[in-house]
Every structure is written in structure tokens, then in C-alpha cells.
Design a protein around this motif. Structure first.
Motif, PDB file in Angstrom:
ATOM      1  N   THR A  28       0.775  -1.239   0.009  1.00 19.22           N
ATOM      2  CA  THR A  28      -0.022  -0.034   0.060  1.00 19.22           C
ATOM      3  C   THR A  28       0.710   1.387   0.086  1.00 19.22           C
ATOM      4  O   THR A  28       2.269   1.063   0.242  1.00 19.22           O
ATOM      5  CB  THR A  28      -0.825   0.091   1.166  1.00 19.22           C
ATOM      6  N   GLY A  29       0.297   2.329  -0.370  1.00 12.80           N
ATOM      7  CA  GLY A  29       1.019   3.737  -0.223  1.00 12.80           C
ATOM      8  C   GLY A  29       1.933   4.198  -1.298  1.00 12.80           C
ATOM      9  O   GLY A  29       2.695   4.985  -1.213  1.00 12.80           O
ATOM     10  N   VAL A  30       1.923   3.406  -2.476  1.00  9.85           N
ATOM     11  CA  VAL A  30       2.796   3.493  -3.483  1.00  9.85           C
ATOM     12  C   VAL A  30       2.393   2.991  -4.864  1.00  9.85           C
ATOM     13  O   VAL A  30       1.709   1.726  -4.517  1.00  9.85           O
ATOM     14  CB  VAL A  30       4.259   3.152  -3.314  1.00  9.85           C
ATOM     15  N   VAL A  31       2.437   3.487  -5.879  1.00 10.30           N
ATOM     16  CA  VAL A  31       1.976   3.102  -7.479  1.00 10.30           C
ATOM     17  C   VAL A  31       3.157   3.297  -8.215  1.00 10.30           C
ATOM     18  O   VAL A  31       4.116   4.375  -7.920  1.00 10.30           O
ATOM     19  CB  VAL A  31       0.669   3.430  -7.668  1.00 10.30           C
ATOM     20  N   MET A  32       3.448   2.638  -9.228  1.00  6.72           N
ATOM     21  CA  MET A  32       4.073   2.897 -10.378  1.00  6.72           C
ATOM     22  C   MET A  32       3.494   3.522 -11.348  1.00  6.72           C
ATOM     23  O   MET A  32       2.534   2.812 -11.993  1.00  6.72           O
ATOM     24  CB  MET A  32       5.057   1.886 -10.632  1.00  6.72           C
ATOM     25  N   VAL A  33       3.835   4.432 -12.032  1.00  5.99           N
ATOM     26  CA  VAL A  33       3.116   5.078 -13.045  1.00  5.99           C
ATOM     27  C   VAL A  33       4.300   5.308 -14.429  1.00  5.99           C
ATOM     28  O   VAL A  33       5.349   5.684 -14.299  1.00  5.99           O
ATOM     29  CB  VAL A  33       2.599   6.637 -12.839  1.00  5.99           C
ATOM     30  N   GLU A  34       3.621   4.586 -15.768  1.00  2.00           N
ATOM     31  CA  GLU A  34       4.271   4.722 -16.857  1.00  2.00           C
ATOM     32  C   GLU A  34       3.619   5.749 -17.839  1.00  2.00           C
ATOM     33  O   GLU A  34       2.502   5.616 -18.141  1.00  2.00           O
ATOM     34  CB  GLU A  34       4.208   3.283 -17.230  1.00  2.00           C
ATOM     35  N   PHE A  35       4.332   6.698 -18.277  1.00  2.00           N
ATOM     36  CA  PHE A  35       3.961   7.755 -18.936  1.00  2.00           C
ATOM     37  C   PHE A  35       3.913   7.212 -20.297  1.00  2.00           C
ATOM     38  O   PHE A  35       4.877   6.565 -20.983  1.00  2.00           O
ATOM     39  CB  PHE A  35       4.673   9.093 -18.795  1.00  2.00           C
ATOM     40  N   LYS A  36       2.979   7.729 -21.356  1.00  2.00           N
ATOM     41  CA  LYS A  36       2.985   7.423 -22.698  1.00  2.00           C
ATOM     42  C   LYS A  36       4.192   8.146 -23.462  1.00  2.00           C
ATOM     43  O   LYS A  36       4.675   7.703 -24.155  1.00  2.00           O
ATOM     44  CB  LYS A  36       1.573   8.173 -23.220  1.00  2.00           C
ATOM     45  N   ASP A  37       4.351   9.470 -22.846  1.00  5.19           N
ATOM     46  CA  ASP A  37       5.554  10.376 -23.481  1.00  5.19           C
ATOM     47  C   ASP A  37       6.571  10.293 -22.672  1.00  5.19           C
ATOM     48  O   ASP A  37       6.705  10.417 -21.656  1.00  5.19           O
ATOM     49  CB  ASP A  37       4.876  11.794 -23.462  1.00  5.19           C
ATOM     50  N   PHE A  38       7.905  10.078 -23.373  1.00  4.27           N
ATOM     51  CA  PHE A  38       8.931   9.950 -22.964  1.00  4.27           C
ATOM     52  C   PHE A  38       9.652  11.237 -22.507  1.00  4.27           C
ATOM     53  O   PHE A  38      10.752  11.591 -21.989  1.00  4.27           O
ATOM     54  CB  PHE A  38       9.889   9.101 -23.746  1.00  4.27           C
TER      55      PHE A  38
END
Length: 207
Positions: A42-52
């Protein structure tokens, strides 16, 4: 049993992961893959952006848009298009809701959970980060069209191949757990030599 070559070749390894910086709390719900039980941290997520490009601008945009993200705990450093975000709450409900909200954001390719592994072959329970990637290796070349058809029917998008190994991503990530769930389904339904879902694993956790 998970083979060591699967972990070494198909799991993305990160030397930057630091277990001491991650929350200790985990949800009671677990997900079984191979012989490993994964419990969401809990308390954290990983985000992958479309734009580099312009990652810092995109990061600040998320902080300005979503109050549940904790800017005070944001780590300092250079990032690729995959960035960890801390949450203000460490409840499981907030984790699941945050993943679903972030996965509706048009700038995000996938928001996925960080999972704590447990199993007979796991000597260190430092968290692994689930990312949007699935690899399927058929028993023979003639079975590849069947894999591609199955992948299309189950919401996967073909990314490429190495030798016989076919690589996919989930087209529409909603909960953040789809890569793990679809990889498990593929393992059960396809006549494949192996199926592997991608993780980011701390480098000290190599077998």
C-alpha cells in the motif's frame, strides 16, 4: 516452479529500488503466479507515462490534478517514463481506487502496483514492481498464430518477438493488475513452453 532463466532474462532489473523507502503495509489480498504469492504494497504506485519527453512537467501535472498523491514523499532524481508515486493514505482501498483513477488519465500508459513476493524460492521479500509486459514462448513455431489470436481476444497488443518469444502489452489497463491476471490466464489456456509477466526487481534480489 519459476525457472531462474525466466527471472534473469524476462524480468526488468532495477539497481535503484530501495526497500527501506517503500511502505511496510501490505493488503491481505494476494495474487498467485506460478508458485509465488504476491501481496500488494500500500501507499505507492508505479506510473508509466506515454510520452518519454518532459517527464518533470508530466509529474507536476499529476500532483496538481490528484490530491491523493503525496508530493512531499516524491524521490529526487532522474527518471525514465516509469516513475513511482507515493500516496497520502496507506489503505488498500486508496491503493485500488488510485490505480483505477490514474489508469483513466490520458497521459498515462499504465499505473501498476508494487507487490511483495512470498514463496519457497523467494529468499528476500523486497517488493517487485509489476509493469505492463507479457512474454509468451510457444512449444513450436506453428503455434504462434494461435497465440496471436488468443492475445487479440484477451486484450493484448503485440509489441514484437525475439526468436519464438512473443511480447505483448495490455491494451486497456484499468485496475493495474491485468498483466499478472492475463499472464496467469495465458499459462492456463495456451499450449506454451512458458509465459512470463514483467517485473522490476531490486538488483540484490537476483537468484
Amino acid at each position: 516452479m519459476i525457472r531462474s532463466f525466466l527471472i534473469l532474462t524476462l524480468i526488468i532489473v532495477s539497481s535503484c529500488a530501495n526497500d527501506s523507502e517503500l511502505p511496510d503495509e501490505s493488503c491481505q489480498e494476494s495474487f498467485l503466479y506460478e508458485n509465488i504469492s504476491f501481496t500488494p504494497v500500500t501507499g505507492v504506485v508505479m506510473v508509466e507515462f506515454k510520452d518519454f519527453e518532459n517527464i518533470e512537467t508530466q509529474i507536476q501535472s499529476l500532483f496538481a490534478t490528484y490530491e491523493f498523491l503525496d508530493e512531499e514523499l516524491f524521490p529526487i532524481g532522474n527518471f525514465s517514463n516509469r516513475v513511482p508515486f507515493w500516496l497520502k493514505s496507506q489503505s488498500c482501498e486508496t491503493l485500488y481506487e488510485s490505480l483505477m483513477i490514474l489508469n483513466q488519465d490520458e497521459s498515462i500508459s499504465a499505473a501498476t502496483p508494487i507487490l511483495r513476493p512470498q514463496g519457497p524460492e523467494i529468499q528476500d521479500s523486497s517488493p517487485w514492481t509489476l509493469v505492463n509486459g507479457i512474454s509468451i514462448h510457444p512449444n513450436n513455431e506453428d503455434y504462434i498464430p494461435k497465440i496471436l489470436e488468443w492475445a487479440f481476444e484477451n486484450g493484448l497488443e503485440w509489441e514484437g518477438s525475439t526468436s519464438l518469444t512473443q511480447r505483448f502489452v495490455v491494451k486497456n489497463v484499468i485496475t493495474g493488475f491485468e498483466p499478472l491476471e492475463i499472464a496467469t490466464k495465458a499459462k492456463n489456456e495456451l499450449d506454451s513452453k512458458w509465459v512470463a509477466v514483467d517485473f522490476i526487481v531490486p538488483i540484490n534480489n537476483w537468484p
